[in-house]
Design an enzyme around this catalytic site. Structure first.
Site, mmCIF file in Angstrom:
data_model
loop_
_atom_site.group_PDB
_atom_site.id
_atom_site.type_symbol
_atom_site.label_atom_id
_atom_site.label_comp_id
_atom_site.label_asym_id
_atom_site.label_seq_id
_atom_site.Cartn_x
_atom_site.Cartn_y
_atom_site.Cartn_z
ATOM 1 N N GLU A 182 31.558 -44.402 -76.965
ATOM 2 C CA GLU A 182 31.684 -45.824 -77.279
ATOM 3 C C GLU A 182 33.086 -46.308 -76.950
ATOM 4 O O GLU A 182 34.089 -45.768 -77.446
ATOM 5 C CB GLU A 182 31.377 -46.092 -78.756
ATOM 6 C CG GLU A 182 31.467 -47.586 -79.073
ATOM 7 C CD GLU A 182 30.895 -47.959 -80.420
ATOM 8 O OE1 GLU A 182 30.638 -47.057 -81.234
ATOM 9 O OE2 GLU A 182 30.711 -49.168 -80.657
ATOM 10 N N GLU B 110 24.609 -54.190 -84.588
ATOM 11 C CA GLU B 110 25.599 -53.639 -85.506
ATOM 12 C C GLU B 110 26.278 -54.798 -86.231
ATOM 13 O O GLU B 110 26.769 -55.722 -85.581
ATOM 14 C CB GLU B 110 26.628 -52.830 -84.707
ATOM 15 C CG GLU B 110 27.484 -51.929 -85.547
ATOM 16 C CD GLU B 110 28.355 -51.025 -84.687
ATOM 17 O OE1 GLU B 110 28.427 -49.838 -84.983
ATOM 18 O OE2 GLU B 110 28.959 -51.515 -83.721
HETATM 19 MN MN MN Z 1 29.820 -50.284 -82.127
#
Ligand code: MN
Length: 296
Positions: free
Chosen positions: A153, A247
């Site tokens: 990420e 998210e």
């Molecule tokens: Mn994230």
């Protein structure tokens, strides 16, 4: 006409629903994701040694969900450390995370796997980059044997010093040099670091295997400054078919392991079910809209 790529899996991060991932928390997260219309749950795997893969697997299957898992390393197990024992702890933790995901029948490991998830006070060193690359190659090999792709990420400068843009990350992939390591883009982080919301997607291309959808303040989609239209059009252009996971964080749901690290100080929503259902509709509607670009 070429065949359309398979439809992406639309998911939600567990912390939308609960901050605890014991059995009760897992039920809350899985039923919340299912009721909001998602097909996938991303489990935050802060403590892989304390996680019960069989239990997680049963929970997601009972709710008809696919499973992925994410984590961020800490200073205790930072694979960019120049201390070999710290790097070993990080590598072992990631290997254990792969085993938990495999036992649970999960399909992906993502997150900040390449360094600690924290504000660094110094730039990454060459030694640190090399240590991270070596650790990730070992984890990727183990994950490949279990059929689990690994995606790094790309987070903003306050959460890692190693890779902050897609271009940085592509350079790190070259150093890792393993076909089972890919990229994970998050619109919240892109909005801070990238020059626009399309270029990173187009540059990553086939290396992009995981996506987080988050607003500029991590609250309700559509209430911040992220240019989602450009981002979804770029996904469509590269034929992206991987997971797309919502998210969002609020002080209404607190994770002892994550909330403080991520700086979740404000209450941006109170009703997980309403937030999640709204996000699920918004993401599906956006993907449906860009599908029709093939008619233009
Ligand atoms: Mn994230």
């Amino acid at each position: 006409m070429t065949a359309a790529p398979p439809a992406p899996q639309i998911g939600a991060h567990g912390l939308v629903f609960t901050g605890e991932f014991d059995e009760e928390g897992l039920v809350t997260a899985a039923s919340g994701a299912q009721q909001a219309g998602f097909g996938l749950l991303e489990l935050p795997l802060a403590d892989p040694y304390g996680a019960d893969g069989a239990l997680v697997g049963r929970m997601v299957r009972d709710h008809g969900l696919s499973l992925t898992a994410s984590l961020g390393l800490t200073s205790e197990n930072d694979v960019t450390s120049e201390d070999p024992q710290t790097v070993r702890r990080g590598t072992d933790l990631l290997l254990r995370a792969v085993d938990v995901i495999a036992e649970a029948g999960g399909e992906h490991l993502c997150g900040v796997l390449h360094s600690a998830m924290q504000k660094y006070m110094i730039p990454a060193s060459e030694q640190g980059r090399a240590n991270s690359a070596r650790a990730l190659a070992e984890v990727a090999e183990h994950a490949a044997a279990a059929g689990i792709p690994v995606s790094l990420e790309i987070v903003n400068r306050y959460e890692s010093n190693l890779i902050n843009t897609a271009r940085d990350a592509l350079t790190h992939l070259e150093l890792i040099d393993h076909p089972n390591v890919h990229l994970h883009l998050d619109t919240y982080h892109m909005n801070i670091e990238e020059s626009d919301m399309a270029s990173p997607v187009l540059e990553a291309g086939d290396a992009l295997r995981y996506v987080h959808i988050g607003e500029s303040h991590r609250g309700y989609l559509g209430t911040g400054s992220v240019d989602f239209g450009t981002f979804y059009r770029a996904l469509q252009r590269i034929g992206y078919s991987g997971p797309i996971v919502f998210e969002s964080f609020s002080s209404a749901v607190v994770s002892p392991a994550l909330s403080n690290t991520l700086g979740v100080w404000r209450n941006l929503w109170e009703d997980s079910a309403d937030l999640a259902a709204h996000a699920q509709r918004t993401i599906r509607d956006s993907l449906r809209a860009v599908e029709t670009l093939s008619l233009h």
